[in-house]
Design an enzyme around this catalytic site. Sequence first.
Site, PDB file in Angstrom:
ATOM      1  N   GLU A 127       0.836  -1.110   0.048  1.00 37.37           N
ATOM      2  CA  GLU A 127       0.201   0.129  -0.013  1.00 37.37           C
ATOM      3  C   GLU A 127       0.868   1.269  -0.108  1.00 37.37           C
ATOM      4  O   GLU A 127       2.159   1.205   0.152  1.00 37.37           O
ATOM      5  CB  GLU A 127      -0.849  -0.049   1.218  1.00 37.37           C
ATOM      6  CG  GLU A 127      -2.079  -1.095   1.104  1.00 37.37           C
ATOM      7  CD  GLU A 127      -2.905  -1.191   2.287  1.00 37.37           C
ATOM      8  OE1 GLU A 127      -2.848  -0.553   3.189  1.00 37.37           O
ATOM      9  OE2 GLU A 127      -3.975  -1.887   2.101  1.00 37.37           O
ATOM     10  N   HIS A 244      -8.992   9.496   2.964  1.00 39.21           N
ATOM     11  CA  HIS A 244      -8.744   8.444   1.938  1.00 39.21           C
ATOM     12  C   HIS A 244      -8.836   8.981   0.701  1.00 39.21           C
ATOM     13  O   HIS A 244      -9.859   9.433   0.152  1.00 39.21           O
ATOM     14  CB  HIS A 244      -9.255   6.942   2.372  1.00 39.21           C
ATOM     15  CG  HIS A 244      -8.717   5.855   1.688  1.00 39.21           C
ATOM     16  ND1 HIS A 244      -8.886   5.578   0.584  1.00 39.21           N
ATOM     17  CD2 HIS A 244      -8.519   4.851   2.355  1.00 39.21           C
ATOM     18  CE1 HIS A 244      -8.354   4.557   0.346  1.00 39.21           C
ATOM     19  NE2 HIS A 244      -7.910   3.885   1.334  1.00 39.21           N
ATOM     20  N   ARG A 290      -0.592   9.106   1.468  1.00 39.16           N
ATOM     21  CA  ARG A 290      -2.077   9.431   1.150  1.00 39.16           C
ATOM     22  C   ARG A 290      -2.496  11.059   1.041  1.00 39.16           C
ATOM     23  O   ARG A 290      -3.146  11.399   0.239  1.00 39.16           O
ATOM     24  CB  ARG A 290      -3.105   8.577   2.470  1.00 39.16           C
ATOM     25  CG  ARG A 290      -3.350   7.522   2.037  1.00 39.16           C
ATOM     26  CD  ARG A 290      -4.260   6.938   3.226  1.00 39.16           C
ATOM     27  NE  ARG A 290      -4.348   5.443   3.100  1.00 39.16           N
ATOM     28  CZ  ARG A 290      -4.664   4.543   3.763  1.00 39.16           C
ATOM     29  NH1 ARG A 290      -5.538   5.134   4.838  1.00 39.16           N
ATOM     30  NH2 ARG A 290      -4.889   3.400   3.427  1.00 39.16           N
ATOM     31  N   HIS A 351     -11.213   9.554   6.654  1.00 38.57           N
ATOM     32  CA  HIS A 351     -11.083   8.090   6.853  1.00 38.57           C
ATOM     33  C   HIS A 351     -10.553   7.655   8.332  1.00 38.57           C
ATOM     34  O   HIS A 351     -11.018   6.615   8.865  1.00 38.57           O
ATOM     35  CB  HIS A 351      -9.890   7.625   5.663  1.00 38.57           C
ATOM     36  CG  HIS A 351      -9.617   6.200   6.032  1.00 38.57           C
ATOM     37  ND1 HIS A 351     -10.824   5.342   5.737  1.00 38.57           N
ATOM     38  CD2 HIS A 351      -8.569   5.561   5.811  1.00 38.57           C
ATOM     39  CE1 HIS A 351     -10.102   3.987   5.533  1.00 38.57           C
ATOM     40  NE2 HIS A 351      -8.857   4.121   5.957  1.00 38.57           N
ATOM     41  N   ARG A 386      -0.983   8.690   9.243  1.00 32.51           N
ATOM     42  CA  ARG A 386      -0.737   7.261   9.346  1.00 32.51           C
ATOM     43  C   ARG A 386      -0.190   6.543   8.184  1.00 32.51           C
ATOM     44  O   ARG A 386      -0.836   6.931   6.986  1.00 32.51           O
ATOM     45  CB  ARG A 386      -1.928   6.699   9.930  1.00 32.51           C
ATOM     46  CG  ARG A 386      -1.980   5.262   9.984  1.00 32.51           C
ATOM     47  CD  ARG A 386      -3.543   4.747  10.688  1.00 32.51           C
ATOM     48  NE  ARG A 386      -4.329   5.073   9.695  1.00 32.51           N
ATOM     49  CZ  ARG A 386      -4.862   4.312   8.775  1.00 32.51           C
ATOM     50  NH1 ARG A 386      -4.438   2.969   8.712  1.00 32.51           N
ATOM     51  NH2 ARG A 386      -5.673   4.540   8.062  1.00 32.51           N
TER      52      ARG A 386
HETATM   53  C1  SIN Z   1      -7.374   0.616   2.834  1.00 30.21           C
HETATM   54  O1  SIN Z   1      -7.899  -0.508   2.578  1.00 30.21           O
HETATM   55  O2  SIN Z   1      -7.128   1.253   1.738  1.00 30.21           O
HETATM   56  C2  SIN Z   1      -7.286   1.125   3.997  1.00 30.21           C
HETATM   57  C3  SIN Z   1      -6.345   0.746   4.755  1.00 30.21           C
HETATM   58  C4  SIN Z   1      -6.012   1.651   6.074  1.00 30.21           C
HETATM   59  O3  SIN Z   1      -6.653   2.571   5.826  1.00 30.21           O
HETATM   60  O4  SIN Z   1      -5.033   1.293   6.523  1.00 30.21           O
END
Ligand code: SIN
Length: 527
Positions: A127, A244, A290, A351, A386
Amino acid sequence: MAGRYLVNFDTRELETVQCAFLILGSGIAGLYTAHLAGRYFNDVVVLTKRGIDDTATEKAQGGIAAAVGPSDSPTLHYEDTLFAGSNLCEPEAVRILVNEGPGRIQELIGLGAEFDRADGRLDLTREGAHTRRRILHAAGDATGAEIQRVLSTTVRSNHRIKVLENHFAVDLLTAGGVCWGVLTWDKARERLAVFRAGVVVLATGGAGQVYRETTNPGVVTGDGIAMAYRAGAEVMDMEFVQFHPTVLAVRGVRRFLISEAVRGEGGALLNAKGERFMPRYHPQAELAPRDVVVRAILREMEAEGSECVFLSLRHLDPAAVRGRFPTITERLARNGLDLALDLIPVSPAAHYFMGGVKTGLHGETNLKGLYACGEAACVGVHGANRLASNSLLDGLVFGGRILEHARASPLGPMDYSAAGRDLGPPEGVHVPSLREELQALMQEHVGPVRTAAGLEKALKRFEDWGWIRGREAGTPEAMELRDMLDVAQLITEAALMRNESRGGHYRSDYPLSCERWKKHIILRRQV
Ligand code: SIN
C-alpha cells in the site's frame, strides 16, 4: 467550551453495576484488550453502543501491516512509518509498534484468524508509502471482517467477559483526577446506569462522522474522545485527520472505500481527460503518502472541473482483479460497475483520525484508572499522517500493552458519587439538521485543504451553538451530536493554531512545514 456532562443525573439514584475492568468499544482494540483482560480479571465488561460487530474494524479492507516478509524487517517498517508521519511520530512508540506487531499477529492467527496465503506462506500486498510488501489480508479485501469475527467469537466464548450491546457511554465519572466509572444510557431499557470499575478503557474509535464525506460507519462519532476531554483528559494531535484518496463517488450512492491495495496491485488514477496524473506529483505515483495523493486528486478535479477522478484496472487480468478483491467487486456490481473493466469514479473522504486521547506507552492517560487504545487514543505512533494498514496493528499492540500496566496497579472501586444538575430542558435542539450542518461545515472548512479564514468561520459557527451545551442531551442521537460538536471544535481549534502544513493537515495559507511546529498540540479542558 465543553460543559462537563451531557445530562442531569445523580449517581446515588441510579442502578450501579460493578466490575473490575470496563472497556468501551468493540473494534479490534476493545475486543483484543478484553481478551487479554480475561486472563487476569474475573469480571470484564465490554460496552458497545450498537451491536458488537458494528465497528470500523469490521469494514477494514486493505489489511494489517507487519514486517513478516522475507525481505522485510522491523527497521524498514519503522522507517516507512516515520517517513509517512512527517516528522511527528514518537519514535519509541513506533519502535514498539513494529517490533511487537508480528507477535500480536501470530497470536491472532492462534485465535483462528485466517489470513490469505500463497504457496503456504502469508500473501503480502503493498500500500501507499510502504517500501516492502507487508500487508496481510483476509478473504482478499475483507481483512477487518475476519479479525472482527475471530475476536467477537473469542470474547463471547470467555465466561469472564460480558458484552453488553446497545449501551451508549454518556460520560466518564471522575473525582480528584481519578476515573472511577462511566455513566451509560441503556437503549433497551431507556435509562441511565452507572458502571463502576477499577480500570476503564476507551476503545471507542475515531470521529469520521464529523465530516459529510467519510468511509466510517455511522457509529463513529468521536464519543470517547469527547467524553474524555470533558472529564479533563488531555487530547493530542486533533488537527490531523487522514482523508482516504479513493472512495466511490457516485451521486446518491453511499460512499464506499476502494482499498489502497487496489493501487498496490497496480490500479492507476486517471483524471477526467483520461490521463494518468500521479507520476507528475510524486516519484511513488499512486503509492505516494495518502495526503499527497488526496491533494493531487483535488487539484486534478479542480483543473478539469470534475467531481471525481477514476481508478482504472483495465490493464490488469480481469479474473485476477475480481479474485483478489471480491468484496469491492461485489459492491460495485450492485451499482452497475465492473471493477476490472470500468473506470471507477472516486474522490477523497475522511477516513482516519491520527489524534485522540493522549496516552503513554501503556495506554495510560493523565486520569488515573483511565486508559485509551486504538483510534480513540493518541500515543504518537502515526504522527501527522498514518502509514496505511498500521491502524489495526496499533489497536492490537497498544491495546495489549494496557494489561502490562493495568494489571500491575489495579485500582479498587471507590465510593464516589457524582451529579450533574444544571442543564436546561432539551427544547430547541433539532438534532438531524444540526448534525448535517456540522458535517457540511467540517467538510468545507476543516477538510483536506484549510485556511485561517475558513477555520475561523467554522469556529464562529460552533461557538454560536454554545447554548446547546446548556441543554440536556435527552436521546442517544442528541448525545452523539454533542460529542461530534466537542470533537469538531477541538479539530478546528488545533487546525487554526498550527500555522504550517504537515501530513494530514494542509493549510493553503501556510503551505510549508516549519521546524518550529515539529511538536504536538495538546489540549485540556480546565475542570
Ligand atoms: C485501505 O484498504 O485502503 C484502508 C487501509 C487503511 O486505511 O489502513
